[in-house]
Design a protein around this motif. Structure first.
Motif, mmCIF file in Angstrom:
data_model
loop_
_atom_site.group_PDB
_atom_site.id
_atom_site.type_symbol
_atom_site.label_atom_id
_atom_site.label_comp_id
_atom_site.label_asym_id
_atom_site.label_seq_id
_atom_site.Cartn_x
_atom_site.Cartn_y
_atom_site.Cartn_z
ATOM 1 N N ASN A 288 63.718 21.146 43.278
ATOM 2 C CA ASN A 288 64.965 20.899 42.041
ATOM 3 C C ASN A 288 65.088 21.308 40.812
ATOM 4 O O ASN A 288 66.457 21.785 40.194
ATOM 5 C CB ASN A 288 64.072 19.130 41.570
ATOM 6 C CG ASN A 288 64.978 17.987 42.626
ATOM 7 O OD1 ASN A 288 65.614 18.867 43.651
ATOM 8 N ND2 ASN A 288 64.297 16.968 43.078
ATOM 9 N N CYS B 84 68.083 23.835 39.204
ATOM 10 C CA CYS B 84 68.824 23.196 37.939
ATOM 11 C C CYS B 84 68.611 24.732 36.809
ATOM 12 O O CYS B 84 69.699 24.794 36.052
ATOM 13 C CB CYS B 84 67.573 22.551 36.733
ATOM 14 S SG CYS B 84 68.219 22.319 35.491
ATOM 15 N N LEU C 157 70.715 23.556 29.861
ATOM 16 C CA LEU C 157 69.801 22.636 31.338
ATOM 17 C C LEU C 157 70.026 21.836 31.594
ATOM 18 O O LEU C 157 69.888 20.657 30.764
ATOM 19 C CB LEU C 157 68.017 22.734 31.624
ATOM 20 C CG LEU C 157 67.482 23.892 31.962
ATOM 21 C CD1 LEU C 157 66.204 23.974 31.044
ATOM 22 C CD2 LEU C 157 67.471 24.436 33.014
ATOM 23 N N ASP C 158 70.233 21.291 32.953
ATOM 24 C CA ASP C 158 70.844 19.203 33.183
ATOM 25 C C ASP C 158 69.010 18.959 33.092
ATOM 26 O O ASP C 158 68.779 19.126 33.432
ATOM 27 C CB ASP C 158 70.995 19.185 34.262
ATOM 28 C CG ASP C 158 71.956 19.676 34.917
ATOM 29 O OD1 ASP C 158 73.633 19.576 33.753
ATOM 30 O OD2 ASP C 158 73.106 20.288 35.820
#
Length: 132
Positions: free
Chosen positions: A73, A77, A130-131
């Motif tokens: 994850n 990102c 960044l998300d």
């Protein structure tokens, strides 16, 4: 989405690098656990039918899989943040964090001094998003 400040961004990108190493190491461990013969190769296993050793291996396998997912994850990102940049800034972050080149290798590859590469890197880190 949130903008990264220099310190937070750098830490996040370093987490990416460490995450990539963990993923490789954990996948090797998972392969070794399966080779022991204690873990079935089926995706879903009822651990209640196993011996204590088998249940412990199953729990360890699940923990490793969760760690891998968490690292993946973070990696996704970071890859997305680098992908949104353009030009030499994108190239510097791609070479440094995705391809894991040393600073000297990056400078040689793009034709800049290491000092210039660090400046480009700092600028790119300020622009990376960044998300959340």
């Amino acid at each position: 989405m949130q903008s990264m400040n220099q310190k937070t961004g750098k830490e996040y990108f370093l987490m990416y690098m460490k995450g990539m190493h963990k993923i490789r190491r954990y996948k090797i461990l998972l392969d070794e656990l399966e080779q022991i013969g204690q873990l079935p190769h089926a995706p879903m296993v009822d651990c209640d039918d196993w011996t204590l050793c088998g249940r412990l291996l199953c729990a360890h396998k699940k923990q490793l899989e969760q760690e891998i997912q968490a690292c993946e994850n973070i990696c996704e990102c970071v890859v997305n943040a680098v992908g949104r940049l353009e030009g030499v800034e994108k190239e510097v972050l791609l070479l440094r964090y995705i391809k894991m080149h040393r600073w000297e290798e990056i400078a040689e590859k793009i034709g800049y001094s290491t000092t210039q590469v660090h400046r480009i890197h700092n600028s790119a880190m300020e622009k990376a998003v960044l998300d959340s």
